[in-house]
Design an enzyme around this catalytic site. Structure first.
Site, PDB file in Angstrom:
ATOM      1  N   ASP A  36      24.335  24.880  83.752  1.00  0.00           N
ATOM      2  CA  ASP A  36      25.577  25.103  83.005  1.00  0.00           C
ATOM      3  C   ASP A  36      25.360  25.208  81.493  1.00  0.00           C
ATOM      4  O   ASP A  36      24.279  24.895  80.986  1.00  0.00           O
ATOM      5  CB  ASP A  36      26.597  23.992  83.327  1.00  0.00           C
ATOM      6  N   ASP A  45      33.007  11.223  88.031  1.00  0.00           N
ATOM      7  CA  ASP A  45      34.095  11.698  88.899  1.00  0.00           C
ATOM      8  C   ASP A  45      33.568  12.501  90.089  1.00  0.00           C
ATOM      9  O   ASP A  45      34.330  13.129  90.807  1.00  0.00           O
ATOM     10  CB  ASP A  45      35.078  12.555  88.088  1.00  0.00           C
ATOM     11  N   HIS A  83      31.401  15.116  89.907  1.00  0.00           N
ATOM     12  CA  HIS A  83      31.067  16.533  89.698  1.00  0.00           C
ATOM     13  C   HIS A  83      29.563  16.776  89.791  1.00  0.00           C
ATOM     14  O   HIS A  83      28.763  15.889  89.494  1.00  0.00           O
ATOM     15  CB  HIS A  83      31.651  17.076  88.384  1.00  0.00           C
ATOM     16  N   GLU A 139      34.144  20.477  88.561  1.00  0.00           N
ATOM     17  CA  GLU A 139      34.987  19.293  88.483  1.00  0.00           C
ATOM     18  C   GLU A 139      35.764  19.117  89.794  1.00  0.00           C
ATOM     19  O   GLU A 139      35.854  20.051  90.592  1.00  0.00           O
ATOM     20  CB  GLU A 139      35.978  19.455  87.321  1.00  0.00           C
TER      21      GLU A 139
HETATM   22  C1  F6R Z   1      24.421  18.771  83.330  1.00  0.00           C
HETATM   23  C2  F6R Z   1      25.334  18.721  84.469  1.00  0.00           C
HETATM   24  C3  F6R Z   1      26.209  17.548  84.736  1.00  0.00           C
HETATM   25  C4  F6R Z   1      25.530  16.201  84.512  1.00  0.00           C
HETATM   26  C5  F6R Z   1      26.520  15.056  84.741  1.00  0.00           C
HETATM   27  C6  F6R Z   1      25.898  13.707  84.461  1.00  0.00           C
HETATM   28  O1  F6R Z   1      23.697  19.975  83.298  1.00  0.00           O
HETATM   29  O2  F6R Z   1      25.395  19.674  85.178  1.00  0.00           O
HETATM   30  O3  F6R Z   1      26.672  17.611  86.058  1.00  0.00           O
HETATM   31  O4  F6R Z   1      24.449  16.067  85.382  1.00  0.00           O
HETATM   32  O5  F6R Z   1      27.633  15.242  83.924  1.00  0.00           O
HETATM   33  O6  F6R Z   1      25.597  13.627  83.099  1.00  0.00           O
HETATM   34  P1  F6R Z   1      24.685  12.448  82.530  1.00  0.00           P
HETATM   35  O7  F6R Z   1      23.331  12.647  83.107  1.00  0.00           O
HETATM   36  O8  F6R Z   1      24.676  12.648  81.031  1.00  0.00           O
HETATM   37  O9  F6R Z   1      25.323  11.179  82.969  1.00  0.00           O
END
Ligand code: F6R
Length: 269
Positions: free
Chosen positions: A67, A138, A140, A145
């Site tokens: 992303d 959450d 995702h 989301e």
């Molecule tokens: C990042 C991504 C997100 C993160 C998730 C957890 O490329 O796709 O899904 O893996 O938001 O983020 P952290 O690791 O910062 O807790």
């Protein structure tokens, strides 16, 4: 799902890095799906160390990131291109032309075409061999989301306030946190041949339990991984703390025949 619980994030990351390195050694032209955020940082440090001291060779590797924020140029310090440069690409011998990150900086009406091109590029590269994932509090994955279609493809998404707040630490104020992102879809992620999901800390415990033991639902996008045949969930004790069948997952791992265990290097390697 294979659930692997480690005493801490450091040992879990070392083990997951070992798995990614194995994929690269076995297939020097491997296609890696990469993630950003805090979770994979130590894994990237290990890959860099393996490159420097063990000669792990990235010259034939192709990468696709999950992303990118809409509206951030690649040079923006909070962009995911910048993150990847800082934490992996500039530290190993990867060919930049083989690194792909969704385009977040094209003009609004150019986004759908860029998303289609991203899907095409993944297909043309032969598909993703191993996809690294973190998980949001959450549930995702990527930036799909809750309520995302479980069949979705790469597209633009609106972040929840929960995720914007979780990611505010990378920006100087809440106002600067983008509302929109381009993310691989859930359908795109599910096409990876193997999935390596990492989660650390108590803040992820709920999401991990819902992903592994809850019903498959768009309300917890990661729960769809129950339908994927090759998923390794690599977590620390804190992230595992709400799993009802924790003792069973540990027993499965403990009693697995050595030749089936990817976290122990094969003899002679
Ligand atoms: C990042 C991504 C997100 C993160 C998730 C957890 O490329 O796709 O899904 O893996 O938001 O983020 P952290 O690791 O910062 O807790």
């Amino acid at each position: 799902m294979e659930i692997l619980v480690y005493p801490d994030a450091r040992t879990a990351s070392a083990s997951a890095a070992g798995r990614m390195a194995d994929v690269v050694r076995q297939k020097p032209c491997a296609v890696l799906g990469l993630a950003t955020g805090s979770t994979p940082l130590t894994l990237y440090h290990h890959l860099v160390a393996m490159h420097r001291t063990g000669g792990l060779d990235f010259s034939g590797v192709t990468t696709f990131n999950l992303d990118e924020y809409v509206g951030l140029a690649p040079e923006h310090p909070a962009s995911y291109r910048y993150f990847m440069e800082e934490n992996l690409f500039s530290l190993v011998n990867i060919d930049r032309s083989r690194t792909h990150i969704p385009r977040g900086d094209c003009p609004g009406d150019g986004v759908p075409a860029a998303c289609e091109a991203y899907e095409r590029e993944i297909r043309e590269a032969g598909g993703i061999d191993i996809q690294l994932l973190g998980i949001g509090g959450d549930g995702h994955i990527g930036f799909n989301e809750p309520s995302s279609s479980l069949a979705s493809r790469t597209r633009i998404k609106t972040l929840t306030e929960h995720t914007r707040q979780a990611n505010a630490r990378f920006f100087s104020s809440m106002d600067e946190v983008p509302r929109h992102v381009v993310t691989m879809g859930i359908g795109t992620i599910l096409e990876a041949r193997e999935i390596l999901l990492l989660a650390f800390g108590e803040g992820k415990a709920d999401a991990v339990a819902r992903m592994v033991e809850g019903p498959v639902t768009a309300n917890v996008p990661a729960s769809i991984l129950q339908m994927h045949p090759v998923v390794k969930v690599v977590i620390d004790e804190a992230a595992a703390s709400k799993l009802e069948r924790l003792a069973y997952y540990k027993a499965v791992h403990q009693h697995k025949p050595v030749w089936q265990r990817w976290d122990i290097p094969p003899m002679g390697s």
